[in-house]
Scaffold this active site. Sequence first.
Site, PDB file in Angstrom:
ATOM      1  N   TYR A  92     -17.172  15.232 -15.906  1.00 22.28           N
ATOM      2  CA  TYR A  92     -17.681  13.615 -15.749  1.00 22.28           C
ATOM      3  C   TYR A  92     -18.545  13.521 -14.801  1.00 22.28           C
ATOM      4  CZ  TYR A  92     -17.507   8.819 -14.485  1.00 22.28           C
ATOM      5  OH  TYR A  92     -17.729   7.507 -14.329  1.00 22.28           O
TER       6      TYR A  92
ATOM      7  N   LYS B 179      -8.564   5.444 -19.420  1.00 18.73           N
ATOM      8  CA  LYS B 179      -8.666   5.767 -20.647  1.00 18.73           C
ATOM      9  C   LYS B 179      -7.794   5.827 -21.575  1.00 18.73           C
ATOM     10  CE  LYS B 179     -12.807   6.152 -18.735  1.00 18.73           C
ATOM     11  NZ  LYS B 179     -12.719   6.769 -17.539  1.00 18.73           N
TER      12      LYS B 179
ATOM     13  N   ARG C 266       0.608  -1.272  -0.064  1.00 18.54           N
ATOM     14  CA  ARG C 266      -0.027  -0.132  -0.068  1.00 18.54           C
ATOM     15  C   ARG C 266       0.875   1.197  -0.163  1.00 18.54           C
ATOM     16  NH1 ARG C 266      -1.564   1.790   4.764  1.00 18.54           N
ATOM     17  NH2 ARG C 266      -1.999  -0.166   5.561  1.00 18.54           N
TER      18      ARG C 266
ATOM     19  N   ASP D 169      -7.893  18.028 -14.867  1.00 12.53           N
ATOM     20  CA  ASP D 169      -8.358  16.625 -15.282  1.00 12.53           C
ATOM     21  C   ASP D 169      -7.714  16.527 -16.915  1.00 12.53           C
ATOM     22  OD1 ASP D 169      -9.659  14.200 -16.476  1.00 12.53           O
ATOM     23  OD2 ASP D 169     -11.211  14.354 -14.820  1.00 12.53           O
TER      24      ASP D 169
HETATM   25  O1  P1T Z   1     -13.722   5.773 -14.045  1.00  9.72           O
HETATM   26  P1  P1T Z   1     -12.361   6.491 -13.229  1.00  9.72           P
HETATM   27  O2  P1T Z   1     -11.289   5.772 -13.663  1.00  9.72           O
HETATM   28  O3  P1T Z   1     -12.713   6.458 -11.700  1.00  9.72           O
HETATM   29  O4  P1T Z   1     -12.279   7.752 -13.795  1.00  9.72           O
HETATM   30  C1  P1T Z   1     -13.314   9.091 -13.477  1.00  9.72           C
HETATM   31  C2  P1T Z   1     -13.265   9.887 -14.587  1.00  9.72           C
HETATM   32  C3  P1T Z   1     -12.448  11.305 -14.346  1.00  9.72           C
HETATM   33  N1  P1T Z   1     -12.549  12.198 -15.058  1.00  9.72           N
HETATM   34  C4  P1T Z   1     -12.951  12.261 -16.324  1.00  9.72           C
HETATM   35  C5  P1T Z   1     -12.702  13.196 -17.316  1.00  9.72           C
HETATM   36  C6  P1T Z   1     -13.613  10.666 -16.925  1.00  9.72           C
HETATM   37  O5  P1T Z   1     -14.102  10.903 -18.172  1.00  9.72           O
HETATM   38  C7  P1T Z   1     -13.702   9.665 -15.856  1.00  9.72           C
HETATM   39  C8  P1T Z   1     -14.554   8.481 -16.098  1.00  9.72           C
HETATM   40  N2  P1T Z   1     -15.370   8.663 -17.260  1.00  9.72           N
HETATM   41  C9  P1T Z   1     -16.004   7.675 -17.638  1.00  9.72           C
HETATM   42  C10 P1T Z   1     -16.244   6.405 -17.279  1.00  9.72           C
HETATM   43  C11 P1T Z   1     -16.835   8.052 -18.900  1.00  9.72           C
HETATM   44  O6  P1T Z   1     -17.467   7.104 -19.750  1.00  9.72           O
HETATM   45  O7  P1T Z   1     -17.189   9.121 -19.276  1.00  9.72           O
END
Ligand code: P1T
Length: 377
Positions: free
Chosen positions: A102, A198, A50, A173
């Site tokens: 998001y 992503k 961790r 972000d």
């Molecule tokens: O899903 P996660 O890895 O926890 O990420 C969250 C997140 C944060 N910021 C942006 C701009 C994002 O697009 C996302 C996650 N988005 C999707 C799952 C989506 O389909 O838009």
Amino acid sequence: MSENYHLDTLAIHAGQEPDPATGAIMTPIYQTSTFVQSAPGEHKGYEYSRSGNPTRTALEELIAAIEKGRYGLAFASGLAAIDCVLRLLNPGDHIIVGNDVYGGTYRLFERVYARYGLKFSWVNQTDLEAVKNAFTPQTRLLWLETPTNPLLALADMRALADAAPGDVLVGVDNTFASPALQQPLTFGADIVMHSSTKYLGGHSDAVGGVLALNDEKLYNELKFLQNAVGSVPGPMDCFLVMRGIKTLTVRMERHSYNGLQIARFLEDHHAVKQVIYPGLESHPQHELAKKQMNGFGGMVSIILESPEAAKRMVSRTKLFALAESLGGVESLIEHPYSMTHASTANSPFPVDTALVRLSVGIEHVDDLIADLRQALE
Ligand code: P1T
């Protein structure tokens, strides 16, 4: 690793020396929870996974290098990375956020952190004066997405970072652009964040999040929180994200090429009311996109005539898979109102019910266009 290498080179090598013990060119997946000590406190740099794991360290160094930062931190998801930033704050602190984000970010801020006394102002980040007017003496964080999810609005990172008072952290972000298209720290941001699920990972096979930054004190605070809270990624997921990043710059070129061709095709299609893509001249911030981005990426949003038309389209594509998420080599399509942004339905900024979001992959663009054409018939 020399910081002077180009991004394409850093993406393949930074943080990743061949394994000294075996010569393995790929970073080993240190699938272990703990590390043996020779006497209490005497160890080889790692105690417990961790707190730190060598595969994660390699990813964290790589993230720092590709975002032109000094430090990187990896998390179990994008939301875990954002959560770690918010834990820097105290009850009563004020945060300015762009009013198109998001859905999960909105949910984390308003449904989780508002309960702990954080105050959020949702502003149009494309309006510099509106952002400037939103600062209060309690403001501690300006949180931007650029381009935004799902409306692909840009934040002028340089202008907004300059406008923020000295005691306000600016976080960006960078999930939709990736460091191949823009590096927010070079525009004055203090923290850059990604859902590495992503474009960084790029192959739809791992959930993760990362932060990159320059300030040592801030890094030590975030590193403390990363360990104290514990939303860390496992070594296998770190390996997958690192492997994905090796091809990031090549993939982003093709995502951007395909994205522009598809945006142009859709702009000419009679069934499409509006196409939103920063690479189109019709995008209100096309000039800013040319200035601060090295390409326009693979995300394209369109507005159809009705919610029924939108749902019909997303159910009819064959190559574009109907799914949440984005940024993988395979093309995805979705209906934000009922899927990724359902949590904003009762917010001051619900998404258009006729909006369709495309994550354009790196398949042959002619096949993708043929698929969209038949789905819109
Ligand atoms: O899903 P996660 O890895 O926890 O990420 C969250 C997140 C944060 N910021 C942006 C701009 C994002 O697009 C996302 C996650 N988005 C999707 C799952 C989506 O389909 O838009």
